[in-house]
Design a protein around this motif. Structure first.
Motif, PDB file in Angstrom:
ATOM      1  N   ASP A  50       3.141   7.373 -10.759  1.00  0.00           N
ATOM      2  CA  ASP A  50       2.865   6.008 -10.482  1.00  0.00           C
ATOM      3  C   ASP A  50       2.980   5.717  -9.112  1.00  0.00           C
ATOM      4  OD1 ASP A  50       2.223   4.959 -13.042  1.00  0.00           O
ATOM      5  OD2 ASP A  50       4.124   4.613 -13.556  1.00  0.00           O
ATOM      6  N   VAL A  51       4.091   6.360  -8.447  1.00  0.00           N
ATOM      7  CA  VAL A  51       3.882   6.125  -6.724  1.00  0.00           C
ATOM      8  C   VAL A  51       2.792   6.307  -6.219  1.00  0.00           C
ATOM      9  CG1 VAL A  51       5.130   6.745  -4.753  1.00  0.00           C
ATOM     10  CG2 VAL A  51       6.461   6.032  -6.811  1.00  0.00           C
ATOM     11  N   VAL A  52       2.080   7.447  -6.574  1.00  0.00           N
ATOM     12  CA  VAL A  52       1.014   8.117  -6.074  1.00  0.00           C
ATOM     13  C   VAL A  52      -0.110   7.183  -6.234  1.00  0.00           C
ATOM     14  CG1 VAL A  52      -0.715   9.987  -5.698  1.00  0.00           C
ATOM     15  CG2 VAL A  52       2.058  10.246  -5.992  1.00  0.00           C
ATOM     16  N   CYS A  53      -0.350   6.753  -7.591  1.00  0.00           N
ATOM     17  CA  CYS A  53      -1.598   5.793  -8.042  1.00  0.00           C
ATOM     18  C   CYS A  53      -1.345   4.590  -7.412  1.00  0.00           C
ATOM     19  CB  CYS A  53      -1.431   5.677  -9.621  1.00  0.00           C
ATOM     20  SG  CYS A  53      -1.722   7.332 -10.578  1.00  0.00           S
ATOM     21  N   ASP A  54      -0.141   4.038  -7.306  1.00  0.00           N
ATOM     22  CA  ASP A  54      -0.050   2.847  -6.271  1.00  0.00           C
ATOM     23  C   ASP A  54      -0.521   2.633  -5.193  1.00  0.00           C
ATOM     24  OD1 ASP A  54       1.340   1.621  -8.545  1.00  0.00           O
ATOM     25  OD2 ASP A  54       3.371   1.696  -7.751  1.00  0.00           O
ATOM     26  N   ARG A  55      -0.218   3.670  -4.353  1.00  0.00           N
ATOM     27  CA  ARG A  55      -0.755   3.876  -2.983  1.00  0.00           C
ATOM     28  C   ARG A  55      -2.016   4.069  -2.833  1.00  0.00           C
ATOM     29  NH1 ARG A  55       2.809   4.614   1.823  1.00  0.00           N
ATOM     30  NH2 ARG A  55       4.206   4.065   0.273  1.00  0.00           N
ATOM     31  N   TYR A  56      -2.774   5.100  -3.775  1.00  0.00           N
ATOM     32  CA  TYR A  56      -4.224   5.220  -3.747  1.00  0.00           C
ATOM     33  C   TYR A  56      -4.893   3.846  -4.137  1.00  0.00           C
ATOM     34  CZ  TYR A  56      -4.080   9.902  -2.650  1.00  0.00           C
ATOM     35  OH  TYR A  56      -4.069  11.518  -2.245  1.00  0.00           O
ATOM     36  N   GLU A  57      -4.352   3.078  -4.992  1.00  0.00           N
ATOM     37  CA  GLU A  57      -5.145   2.101  -5.586  1.00  0.00           C
ATOM     38  C   GLU A  57      -4.814   0.882  -4.507  1.00  0.00           C
ATOM     39  OE1 GLU A  57      -3.528   1.411  -9.757  1.00  0.00           O
ATOM     40  OE2 GLU A  57      -3.831   3.331 -10.239  1.00  0.00           O
ATOM     41  N   GLU A  58      -3.811   0.588  -4.124  1.00  0.00           N
ATOM     42  CA  GLU A  58      -3.736  -0.366  -2.984  1.00  0.00           C
ATOM     43  C   GLU A  58      -4.884  -0.091  -1.749  1.00  0.00           C
ATOM     44  OE1 GLU A  58       0.556   0.239  -1.752  1.00  0.00           O
ATOM     45  OE2 GLU A  58       1.346  -0.510  -3.631  1.00  0.00           O
ATOM     46  N   ALA A  59      -5.081   1.097  -1.682  1.00  0.00           N
ATOM     47  CA  ALA A  59      -5.944   1.532  -0.649  1.00  0.00           C
ATOM     48  C   ALA A  59      -7.575   1.266  -1.012  1.00  0.00           C
ATOM     49  CB  ALA A  59      -5.606   2.740   0.123  1.00  0.00           C
ATOM     50  N   GLY A  60      -7.720   0.937  -2.330  1.00  0.00           N
ATOM     51  CA  GLY A  60      -8.860   0.605  -2.904  1.00  0.00           C
ATOM     52  C   GLY A  60      -9.485   1.760  -3.572  1.00  0.00           C
ATOM     53  N   PHE A  87      -8.425   9.584  -6.957  1.00  0.00           N
ATOM     54  CA  PHE A  87      -7.377  10.587  -7.214  1.00  0.00           C
ATOM     55  C   PHE A  87      -7.776  10.703  -8.931  1.00  0.00           C
ATOM     56  CE2 PHE A  87      -2.616  10.685  -8.589  1.00  0.00           C
ATOM     57  CZ  PHE A  87      -2.755  12.015  -8.479  1.00  0.00           C
ATOM     58  N   ILE A  88      -8.254  12.183  -9.155  1.00  0.00           N
ATOM     59  CA  ILE A  88      -8.707  12.349 -10.431  1.00  0.00           C
ATOM     60  C   ILE A  88      -7.751  13.472 -11.050  1.00  0.00           C
ATOM     61  CG2 ILE A  88     -11.113  11.273 -10.178  1.00  0.00           C
ATOM     62  CD1 ILE A  88     -12.152  13.909  -9.168  1.00  0.00           C
ATOM     63  N   HIS A  89      -6.619  13.633 -10.775  1.00  0.00           N
ATOM     64  CA  HIS A  89      -5.883  14.659 -11.601  1.00  0.00           C
ATOM     65  C   HIS A  89      -4.644  14.050 -11.649  1.00  0.00           C
ATOM     66  CE1 HIS A  89      -4.448  16.109  -7.715  1.00  0.00           C
ATOM     67  NE2 HIS A  89      -5.720  16.432  -7.474  1.00  0.00           N
ATOM     68  N   SER A  90      -3.589  14.861 -12.073  1.00  0.00           N
ATOM     69  CA  SER A  90      -2.123  14.202 -11.982  1.00  0.00           C
ATOM     70  C   SER A  90      -1.306  14.780 -10.840  1.00  0.00           C
ATOM     71  CB  SER A  90      -1.461  14.780 -13.430  1.00  0.00           C
ATOM     72  OG  SER A  90      -1.328  16.472 -13.443  1.00  0.00           O
ATOM     73  N   HIS A 132      -1.294  11.960   2.837  1.00  0.00           N
ATOM     74  CA  HIS A 132       0.077  12.539   3.557  1.00  0.00           C
ATOM     75  C   HIS A 132       1.060  11.587   3.256  1.00  0.00           C
ATOM     76  CE1 HIS A 132       2.270  14.611   6.921  1.00  0.00           C
ATOM     77  NE2 HIS A 132       2.885  14.818   5.912  1.00  0.00           N
ATOM     78  N   GLU A 133       0.647  10.150   3.393  1.00  0.00           N
ATOM     79  CA  GLU A 133       1.697   9.239   2.936  1.00  0.00           C
ATOM     80  C   GLU A 133       2.037   9.122   1.516  1.00  0.00           C
ATOM     81  OE1 GLU A 133      -0.678   6.324   6.168  1.00  0.00           O
ATOM     82  OE2 GLU A 133       0.115   5.330   4.052  1.00  0.00           O
ATOM     83  N   ALA A 134       0.895   9.499   0.761  1.00  0.00           N
ATOM     84  CA  ALA A 134       1.307   9.318  -0.916  1.00  0.00           C
ATOM     85  C   ALA A 134       2.374  10.419  -1.453  1.00  0.00           C
ATOM     86  CB  ALA A 134       0.181   9.370  -1.749  1.00  0.00           C
ATOM     87  N   LEU A 135       2.078  11.731  -0.583  1.00  0.00           N
ATOM     88  CA  LEU A 135       2.999  12.814  -0.807  1.00  0.00           C
ATOM     89  C   LEU A 135       4.273  12.389  -0.238  1.00  0.00           C
ATOM     90  CD1 LEU A 135       3.350  16.079  -0.955  1.00  0.00           C
ATOM     91  CD2 LEU A 135       3.025  16.190   1.518  1.00  0.00           C
ATOM     92  N   ASN A 136       4.383  11.882   0.862  1.00  0.00           N
ATOM     93  CA  ASN A 136       5.900  11.481   1.171  1.00  0.00           C
ATOM     94  C   ASN A 136       6.360  10.341   0.353  1.00  0.00           C
ATOM     95  OD1 ASN A 136       5.954  13.350   3.420  1.00  0.00           O
ATOM     96  ND2 ASN A 136       4.942  12.094   4.949  1.00  0.00           N
TER      97      ASN A 136
END
Lengths: 390, 390
Positions: A296-306, A320-323, A275-279
């Motif tokens: 990239d914003v979404v990837c950043d958020r997910y990668e930061e969380a491990g 996160f395995i799609h665009s 939900h945070e990544a969406l926003n």
């Protein structure tokens, strides 16, 4: 308001071609867009910088005159089509009629979509017309930018979509839980049953659809699994609905993830992060930014969380395995891409933002909104709440 | 049981081609038939007399291995597709991968369907593969003869169809009449409302559909009018339903004509004559007879009663102004034609018989059954009664 076809004019000039030719049914969105006409049988649209001309059967002539956006509508009968068929068979008859039609408009060379039909193309070539499939798919680029009218069509489809999502959520809410399985009216509540409810609701609101995803637990860990079988309590259920308005042909697209019962801490964390990544992704949407930036914003958020993403690990099978998203219009997937190769966003682009996390041992979580890029940001066309527990 | 592909082998031998190549989604029925696989994105099927090979994306690989009828399934990734795309762009990457794939099977020349995509065809030609669109559309000829399994698929779709027709008839029966207009639950009963009931019923029975015809009065005098607006008492209402099973992809097709209230003597006579024409045509169905013969039976009957047909008057706008029927399968309209150019009927052909009479001053009347040609005649797959007055 007509779309801006000048990029197509530029292409024709650059390639030194007299016109752009489409030979398809209106199920092909480029045909529907260029012609402004719907027909189940193939017909021909000739676009030139001066005008757009349709070539249709006698049967479609009256309707095409009334409904299409063409400047002129012609009938194959005007080219002695029946006589040509008796003499030469349908394929050669078609080639002769089409060649004569092009000649009448002084068109000796055409560009076509990549998937223009081979038989008709070779038929024209044999009659001296230069026919070249063009790779850039210029019309799909033009289609990415929506007019106000098109945006209203998407909005209407999205309204129907929210009714359908509501019906699905209500069905899950009304179910009982027996031995961990959802039960409704005495029978296990299945993906198939929820899909039926969704599709019936869409029909009642003027929409059809190709497919619906209602996937639970490990099924939902594969983003392309449509889902089947009984739904289970305490597991994440992904519902992804992408209806098409029967009247206008425009699509909407939205995903929600629900849990009936008590989600594990793992599911809850993934849901909140998504939900945070969406926003965060939505916040990044504005003209001039690229689809790649938003991804990239979404990837950043997910990668930061491990979590793994396809950016950090191209062969990842969990995480996160799609665009991040895609354009939506006459096709449910069209330009621009909200992905590593995503184009610059422009006002009038209608896009989805759909981050998600997948792991067979946890299940899948995805949240998807649909939004339109505006002059200074975006307008979210989605008003459905984002809540995990039903 | 696999279909008999020997006519395709004969064609390849006659044209001295190594294989038959299809590049399309499974929405193309020839692709679905040859591959036995359903996918929304285009994929490649290579048919050779020795074996059938699929070339699909990594995403579809597992499913294709499980579900398709192919002897082998290959992935584009095996041909370094990603690297090729970065280096040459998607169109050339595809051409290179496909050329390498064909070369691996020693295929240097292919026939394709008439509407094979031009870009990929030219891409293969540039790499030395001989590509020729074949006019005879041999696979559609093969598809005309159904296996027992395919006939069961049509039968199942027809069962759903009869449920939908029943729902439509019940709705009309339950309507009141106010000032000549049908009224249901306080609102005028419209074509749109009856179509919704039909489509919802089909969904509940596992079928989708492209379109439905519910046309009343003068609307119904145009056989291609889908119908719209309020339904009227004492006028003929044509309901033509042609659903597609979501599970199997096979269609059914049936038409009934109803009058709520009192039909005029004119409508009644036309209905009874059309019913006789239907039965006479069905009686004529057996192997060895042609679709043209069956069409002639209907034309004879109508012409004897003083009506125009397209046989007696090619430009007729009233009377019997379409052909008698068509094959039904993965496409709702396929071979054989039951028309002036109709082919010889063979056991396993699934066909419609749908005589009708049209006149704007009277309205339209059409009755359509679906039947399968058997060794010694036909089996009618339709059990819905033929009754005019609701």
């Amino acid at each position: 308001m007509d779309p801006d076809f000048s990029p197509l004019d530029d292409l024709l000039e650059a390639e030194d071609a007299d016109g752009y030719l489409v030979d398809d049914t209106s199920h092909n969105s480029t045909q529907k867009y260029l012609s402004g006409f719907e027909a189940h049988d193939p017909f021909v649209t000739l676009y030139t910088p001066e005008k757009t001309i349709l070539l249709v059967s006698a049967l479609e002539y009256g309707r095409a005159k009334k409904q299409s956006r063409a400047d002129e509508v012609r009938r194959v009968a005007e080219y002695d089509y029946r006589e040509l068929v008796s003499e030469h068979g349908p394929a050669e008859a078609k080639a002769r009629a089409h060649a004569e039609f092009l000649d009448e408009y002084d068109v000796a060379s055409v560009l076509t979509p990549e998937r223009f039909p081979l038989g008709p193309a070779d038929g024209l070539r044999e009659r001296g017309v230069a026919v070249e499939a063009e790779e850039s798919d210029r019309v799909t680029e033009i289609r990415a930018t929506k007019t106000d009218e098109e945006i209203e069509h998407v909005r209407a489809a999205q309204n129907a979509n929210e009714e359908a999502m509501r019906a699905a959520e209500n069905l899950i809410a009304a179910a009982d839980v027996e031995d961990g399985t959802l039960v409704y009216e005495g029978a296990p509540l299945t993906s198939e049953r929820v899909k039926e409810e969704i599709e019936v609701t869409l029909l009642r609101h003027g929409c059809g659809l190709d497919d619906t995803i209602v996937a639970c637990g490990a099924n939902a860990a594969d983003p392309h699994d449509q889902g089947s079988g009984p739904l289970h309590a305490d597991e994440a259920i992904i519902i992804d609905i992408f209806p098409r308005s029967k009247e206008t042909g425009y699509h909407a697209d939205m995903t929600r993830t629900f849990v009936k019962g008590d989600p594990s801490e793992e599911i809850r964390e993934r849901f909140d992060l998504t939900h945070e990544a969406l926003n965060a992704a939505l916040d990044a949407v504005e003209p001039g930014v690229t689809g790649a930036d938003v991804h990239d914003v979404v990837c950043d958020r997910y990668e930061e969380a491990g979590y793994d993403t396809l950016r950090s690990n191209a062969t990842a099978e969990t995480g996160f395995i799609h665009s991040t998203g895609h354009g939506v219009g006459l096709d449910v997937h069209e330009l621009p891409r909200i992905a590593s190769n995503g184009e610059e966003l422009k006002p009038g682009h209608v896009i989805t933002i759909e981050p998600g996390l997948y792991d067979p041992s946890v299940g899948g979580v995805r949240i998807e909104d649909i939004a339109v890029v505006t002059e200074d940001g975006y307008e979210n066309l989605t008003s459905y709440p984002v809540e995990l527990v039903v």
